[in-house]
Each structure stands twice: as structure tokens, then as C-alpha cells.
Design an enzyme around this catalytic site. Structure first.
Site, PDB file in Angstrom:
ATOM      1  N   HIS A 128     -11.700 -20.572  28.527  1.00 16.24           N
ATOM      2  CA  HIS A 128     -12.763 -20.407  29.610  1.00 16.24           C
ATOM      3  C   HIS A 128     -12.408 -20.784  30.951  1.00 16.24           C
ATOM      4  CE1 HIS A 128     -17.084 -20.025  31.197  1.00 16.24           C
ATOM      5  NE2 HIS A 128     -16.441 -21.240  32.031  1.00 16.24           N
ATOM      6  N   GLU A 129     -12.006 -22.139  31.102  1.00 14.85           N
ATOM      7  CA  GLU A 129     -11.534 -22.685  32.391  1.00 14.85           C
ATOM      8  C   GLU A 129     -10.160 -22.035  32.490  1.00 14.85           C
ATOM      9  OE1 GLU A 129     -13.348 -24.415  34.025  1.00 14.85           O
ATOM     10  OE2 GLU A 129     -14.936 -24.702  32.281  1.00 14.85           O
ATOM     11  N   HIS A 180     -11.030 -19.097  34.920  1.00 18.79           N
ATOM     12  CA  HIS A 180     -11.385 -19.635  36.297  1.00 18.79           C
ATOM     13  C   HIS A 180      -9.925 -19.811  36.701  1.00 18.79           C
ATOM     14  CE1 HIS A 180     -15.673 -20.158  36.276  1.00 18.79           C
ATOM     15  NE2 HIS A 180     -15.887 -20.823  35.288  1.00 18.79           N
ATOM     16  N   HIS A 220      -8.558 -16.957  38.048  1.00 24.02           N
ATOM     17  CA  HIS A 220      -9.184 -16.302  39.370  1.00 24.02           C
ATOM     18  C   HIS A 220      -8.759 -16.830  40.419  1.00 24.02           C
ATOM     19  CE1 HIS A 220     -13.672 -15.338  40.595  1.00 24.02           C
ATOM     20  NE2 HIS A 220     -12.644 -14.383  41.280  1.00 24.02           N
TER      21      HIS A 220
END
Length: 688
Positions: free
Chosen positions: A471-472, A475, A478
Site C-alpha cells: 500500500h505505502e 503511494h 505515485h
């Protein structure tokens, strides 16, 4: 003249211009901030006081080029205040929070500056701007208006005061939670206190004790990676209750770390701020500028999920109570029992033993798996570097390149819990990508709180831990893949209910068999995960989704209700929380994922009236991953290119609705989310 002896102000000569962490001392921050703020004031005054007619170049681009030194100083300080703080840093943080809030309020409430922005905005159709420039201009104008631009002076003054006070309260809230987490520990004194714990749990507890100068003992802390396994495995119900009580009471103690009065004041100030800006409530204000647009839209989504989630949780509770009775445990399931009996039901239903599973989820290999997926999707490569300064010995650093070998950015991984680190997991940037001032490449960090293993042993994760890592890292991608010109829209600078799409979408690759077959390798034997165990893990993906959805959605609903208050004078936040939970029919056996006194997302993390956004983004990510499934290849190059171009690399270049449609070709439907969580049949099964 800047002080060249201050490493925050002098030239950074480390590879890729990374911060010289080893040179930076706490006494450097105050003078560095003073210099950076003064420089930024001069830049803004020059723009606002310019005698030239307002243009995109001399107003918008000039503001985008300003604040370079301030960004550099705050990039270091803000990150370390979260990941490696100290008493000195916390004191500086409390002192600077209102100062920095006052600085940015003065900019957003500067009437001359606003009129220049408005003049450029009003003329936007005649300026022959690129689509990206037009978007940046629209965001500047919107941000100024939402910050009070054009309001009468009296309202501006009050807004400035509110912003300053909210910054102080938010800082104190986070520090109070950390203080409670740092202070509390459960020392397991006797051998029977370890009953039920796995070997990995016991080793982690021994390491935690050693880190707290209690060698030879075992300690459970309020880090989620410590307390979750304890609640899941300990057969000592009395100790589970004690640990759970401490976990849920963070920020709710009379004295210096009591967050209840801070919450009451923050809700009241936010409501007042919204009214000054012409909105009915703070929720209406906050949601007006994101994908959801209205509180009704948020409530509709949350209620669409809440009803089947409660039904599924009721089924799960029946299973837990039945198992407790079969074991001869004459109890009613309580919140501190849920994880314990859930693990027993999961083990029985899917023949999964966590002690058998964890050795297949080695931290190093899960990092490698996350990197490999990025290589196969986007052509990125990751080379670990040891010549780049780090702020703590546990931090690891990689250089990221694209398929052509071009430098993309620097990625830092800070994976282990420690007393100087706030709880949770997050991504941040020491430096963000842009092309305006130069071709500036990002420095991205992922921070987590996994239990550190004893020296010489591999760190083993749960499946949930591995999912957090992916999940991180979503990010992180991104931020790393950002490819825009203007800093305002770089990386994760997108709508709050869109920002979780890249991260939640990336989680899907972890659960794909071809990824697990390669990277889920046993720490002792080196053998890949057996197909039988892999099948069981995948079959259990939707297990306990009633519980997970109820604890999350209840938190989102409480957040929404707090921020729909029109008048919060005299608010008792704990009573309000209880009333909301009673109204929605919260099962007494489950608690909110984040209770109000330690709900850092909404009181110190920027998610106020926005905690729903994880669910909103999940609607998007469930539909987005289907694009790869429809191709029959989870690494389909054409789909991955569209994903990179319109989602990961695009920053805030487009309206999020437009960006998603450009990638997927249509709007998503909530049904994909219900199916993903296994809630699409909950109502039918429960006959509710």
C-alpha cells in the site's frame, strides 16, 4: 546572507542532493526556518507589489518558483518530526506550528496577491495556456477563495487566528498520542504470560524489552505490529483485556496527554471556519473540493457498505461465540476477544496456522516483490545505495531508474517500530518532482512500524503487514513516477478521495499467485510457498471482512458526523462518539478502528471529514484492477502504460474524474467494492 555553517542552509553535496542528515542538529532548525520564512516573505511581497500587469508568468509561476528554501527545510523537519522525533524536535514543532500557519495564512489572505491571481484567472480563456497551466491556475484561484481570498478584513483576521490555533492543536494532538504510546508497556513477567504466543511473537517481545532496557524480559507495546499479534494469539484473556484497554484509551487520560479538550476545540473552530467561508458545515466545506462533492454522497456510500458489513459481522460473531462454547470458554465475546477467536476460526476453516504462514513473508523479499511488480509494470529498477546519508541506522536507500537507465528518484524505506517514531504507516517526500525550476527528481520515503527481529534473524511479516508495505509503496510510486512541470500538482497532490487509489490498487498485486509463488519463500528452508497453503491463503482473503469493514466504516461515519455539526460549543467528544455509534447500531463486540482521542487521520493528519476516502478510492481500485484482469495479464503493458500516464505520473494535472475515465474508459461502480470485500451476498446470507 545565509549562514553557510548551518547544514540546512548550505549547499547539499551528498549524492542526488539528499539531505546531510548526519550534520543536522536540533539547534539548526529555528535559524533555518527564520531564514527560509524571511526569504519567502520577500518573494511573495515582490509578487504582490509588482507594478507589472498580472500574468501567468509573473504571478502564478512566480509563486510556484518561490519558497524553495522553505520547502527544503520543512521537508527535513516535518519528516523527522514523524519518523525520528525527540524532546527537542517536539518542542520546536510546538513552537513553529502557529508561526508557519500564520505565515501561510498571511499569503492566502493577502488581498493584493489574491487580486492578481483573480485577474489572471478571469482572463484565462485568452491566455493560450497549456492544459497543465490552466489546471494550475484553477487550483491557485480555488485555493485562494477557499482560504478566504476576497473576504472582508475582519473575517480574514479571524480566519488567520483560527488557522494558527488549529495548527497548534493538531501538533499537540499527535504528540499526545505518541506520548501515550511511548509511555505504556505491558511487561510479561512470568512464563505463563507468554501462553499462546508464537515463537516470532516472543522474539519480537524480547527485542522490544531489550530496546527498553529490560533485557531478559518480554514487552508488548502499543505499536500495531506488537499489539495485534498479542491480541490474536495470547490465551491470557486478562492480559488481552488490559492491552486492548490501553490501545483504545490512547489520548483519553486526564493530564498532559488528554486529547479530549483538543478535539472539542478543533471541531468548534472548524465549524466556525466553514461558516466564515460561506459553508453550512465543515464537512460541506471540505467535500466541496474533492470527488465526493457533498456529505450526502459520502453518507450514501458509507451506508451502502455499512448495512451488509453489519450483517456479515453478525454472522462472524455467531461463529466466534460457537467456537468459544466448543472450547469450553464460558464467555461472551468482547472486543479484546474478537481477534483471538477469529484467528482460531480462520485456522479451523482454512487450515491455516499463522506460525506456518509468517516464515513465507520475509520483509526483504516483500520489498523485492514490490520492486519487481514496479519493474514489470513500469520498467523501473531499484539499486540499493550505501553512500547516501540516512537519518537512522534502520533506514535503507535505493536509487530508482527507468527502463532506459535514466535516474527517476531516490526511495527510502524506514520499516521498523521505535519509540521515536509515530505509529502507523505513511509515505512522504523529502523533495517532490517538478520541472519548473529545474528537472528536480523526487526523494520519497515509506515509513512503517514492523517489529524488529533479533540480530541475525529475518523480519517476518503477516499478510496484513505485507499488504501495508505494498500500500505505502503504491503511494511511493505515485511520488516517484510524477511527471509534471508545476510543484502545486506534483505527485500525491490530488483530491483526498483520489489519493488512495494508487496505493490501494497496488495492494492487488501482492495477492496474485504468480507474485506469491516467486517471493513467498520460507525463511529457513528457502522453499517457495506450497500450492496447498497458497490456495488456502487466497481462499481466506475475504475472511473477517464484516469485522474489518465495520471497524473502518464506523470510524468514517463518526468523522463525518463530527464535521456536520453546525454548532460545537460545549461538545463532549466521547459522548458524541457513543451517541453516533448507538444511532448506527455499532455492535458492542467491535470498536472503531480509530477512536476519537487518537484519531490522528482527522485531528493531525489532514483527513478531517475525509476518512471515508479510503472506501471511495476502493471503489476505484476494485474497478481499476479489473482492467488488468480483463486483459488476462496482470502486467499487461498497454494497460500499465495508461495507468502510469493517467494515474501515477499525472499528479493533479487533471480533474480526478477525468483522470480515472481517461485510464478506464468509464466511471466505477460500488458493486465492485462489495464484491471485493465479499459483502455482495451478506444481506442474502443473513436474511436481513
Amino acid at each position: 546572507m545565509q549562514d553557510q555553517t548551518n547544514p540546512l542552509l548550505s549547499a547539499w553535496t551528498a549524492p542526488f542532493g539528499t539531505p546531510p542528515f548526519e550534520q543536522i542538529k536540533s539547534e539548526h532548525y529555528r535559524p533555518a526556518y527564520e531564514a527560509a520564512l524571511a526569504e519567502h516573505v520577500k518573494e511573495i511581497d515582490a509578487i504582490a507589489g509588482s507594478s507589472e500587469a498580472p500574468s501567468f508568468a509573473n504571478t502564478i509561476e512566480a509563486m510556484e518558483k518561490g519558497g524553495t528554501l522553505l520547502e527544503r527545510v520543512s521537508g527535513v523537519f516535518d519528516n523527522l518530526a514523524g519518523s525520528h522525533t525527540s524532546d527537542a524536535i517536539e518542542e520546536i514543532e510546538r513552537e513553529l506550528a502557529p508561526v508557519i500557519a500564520r505565515h501561510f495564512s498571511a499569503i492566502s489572505l493577502n488581498e493584493k496577491l489574491f487580486q492578481r491571481v483573480k485577474a489572471v484567472y478571469d482572463a484565462r480563456e485568452t491566455l493560450q495556456l497549456t492544459p497543465e497551466q490552466k489546471r494550475v491556475l484553477e487550483r491557485y484561484y480555488t485555493n485562494f477563495v477557499r482560504s478566504g481570498g476576497g473576504l472582508p478584513d475582519a473575517k480574514k483576521t479571524r480566519l488567520g487566528d483560527i488557522n494558527e490555533r488549529l495548527a497548534t492543536l493538531s501538533t499537540q494532538f499527535g504528540q499526545n498520542v505518541l506520548a501515550d504510546e511511548r509511555e505504556w508497556k505491558l511487561v510479561l513477567e512470568a512464563p505463563e504470560d507468554l501462553a499462546g504466543l508464537t515463537e516470532a511473537d516472543i522474539e519480537a517481545a524480547a527485542k522490544a524489552a531489550e530496546d527498553r532496557d529490560l533485557p531478559g524480559k518480554h514487552v508488548i507495546t502499543l505499536s500495531r505490529s506488537s499489539i495485534d499479534p498479542f491480541l490474536q494469539n495470547s490465551t491470557r484473556r486478562d492480559l488481552r483485556e488490559k492491552a486492548f484497554a490501553a490501545w483504545t484509551a490512547r489520548g483519553e487520560h486526564a493530564g498532559g496527554s488528554d486529547n479530549r479538550p483538543l478535539v472539542a476545540e478543533m471541531i468548534e473552530l472548524r465549524a466556525e471556519r466553514a461558516k466564515l467561508l460561506g459553508f453550512e458545515t465543515f464537512a460541506h466545506f471540505k467535500l466541496d473540493d474533492v470527488m465526493a462533492k457533498t456529505p450526502d454522497a459520502v453518507r450514501s456510500l458509507l451506508e451502502k457498505v455499512w448495512i451488509p458489513a453489519k450483517a456479515r459481522a453478525h454472522q462472524e460473531l455467531t461463529d466466534l461465540q460457537t467456537l468459544a462454547a466448543e472450547r469450553g470458554d464460558n464467555i461472551e465475546i468482547a472486543p479484546w476477544d474478537w481477534r483471538f477467536y477469529t484467528e482460531k476460526v480462520r485456522a479451523a476453516r482454512f487450515s491455516i496456522d499463522d506460525e506456518e504462514v509468517k516464515p513465507y513473508f520475509q520483509l526483504d523479499l516483500m520489498i523485492e516483490a514490490a520492486f519487481d511488480c514496479a519493474t514489470r509494470l513500469f520498467g523501473l529498477t531499484f539499486s540499493e545505495r550505501t553512500d547516501i546519508p540516512i537519518y537512522h541506522p534502520d533506514v535503507r536507500t535505493w536509487e530508482v531508474k527507468d527502463a532506459s537507465g535514466k535516474h527517476i528518484g531516490i526511495f527510502l524505506g524506514d520499516y521498523f517500530a521505535r519509540s521515536s517514531k509515530h505509529s502507523g504507516a505513511w509515505m512522504s517526500a523529502f523533495r517532490s518532482q517538478e520541472k519548473l525550476r529545474a528537472d528536480i527528481r523526487p526523494i520519497i520515503v515509506n515509513v512503517m512500524n514492523f517489529s524488529k527481529p533479533p540480530e541475525g534473524k529475518p523480519a517476518l511479516l503477516t499478510m496484513d503487514d505485507a499488504r501495508t508495505l505494498f500500500h505505502e509503496f503504491g503511494h511511493g510510486l505515485h511520488g516517484l513516477l510524477s511527471d509534471v512541470t508545476y510543484p502545486l500538482i506534483s505527485g500525491t497532490s490530488v483530491a483526498r478521495d483520489f489519493v488512495e487509489l494508487p496505493s490501494q490498487l497496488y495492494e492487488h498485486w501482492l495477492e496474485e499467485p504468480e507474485v506469491l509463488r516467486r517471493f513467498a519463500v520460507h525463511a529457513a528452508t528457502g522453499k517457495p510457498i506450497p500450492e496447498s497453503l497458497l490456495d488456502k491463503l487466497l481462499a481466506a482473503r475475504r475472511f473477517s471482512q464484516g469485522f474489518a469493514t465495520v471497524e473502518y466504516t464506523s470510524s468514517a461515519l463518526v468523522d463525518l458526523e463530527f464535521h456536520l455539526l453546525k454548532d460545537a460549543k460545549g461538545l463532549d467528544p466521547i459522548r458524541f462518539e457513543k451517541d453516533v455509534l448507538a444511532r448506527i447500531g455499532m455492535p458492542k463486540e467491535i470498536t472503531m478502528r480509530h477512536r476519537t482521542p487518537h484519531f490522528q487521520h482527522i485531528f493531525s493528519g489532514g483527513y478531517s471529514a475525509g476518512y471515508y476516502s479510503y472506501l471511495w478510492s476502493e471503489v476505484l481500485d476494485a474497478d481499476a484492477f479489473a482492467a488488468f484482469k480483463e486483459k488476462g495479464d496482470i502486467f499487461d503493458k498497454e494497460t500499465a502504460k495508461k495507468l502510469r500516464d493517467f494515474i501515477y505520473a499525472a499528479g493533479g494535472r487533471q480533474d480526478p474524474h477525468e483522470a480515472y475515465r481517461a485510464f478506464r474508459g468509464h466511471d466505477p461502480s460500488p458493486e465492485a467494492l462489495l464484491k471485493k470485500r465479499g459483502l455482495d451476498t451478506a444481506l442474502t446470507d443473513a436474511e436481513v
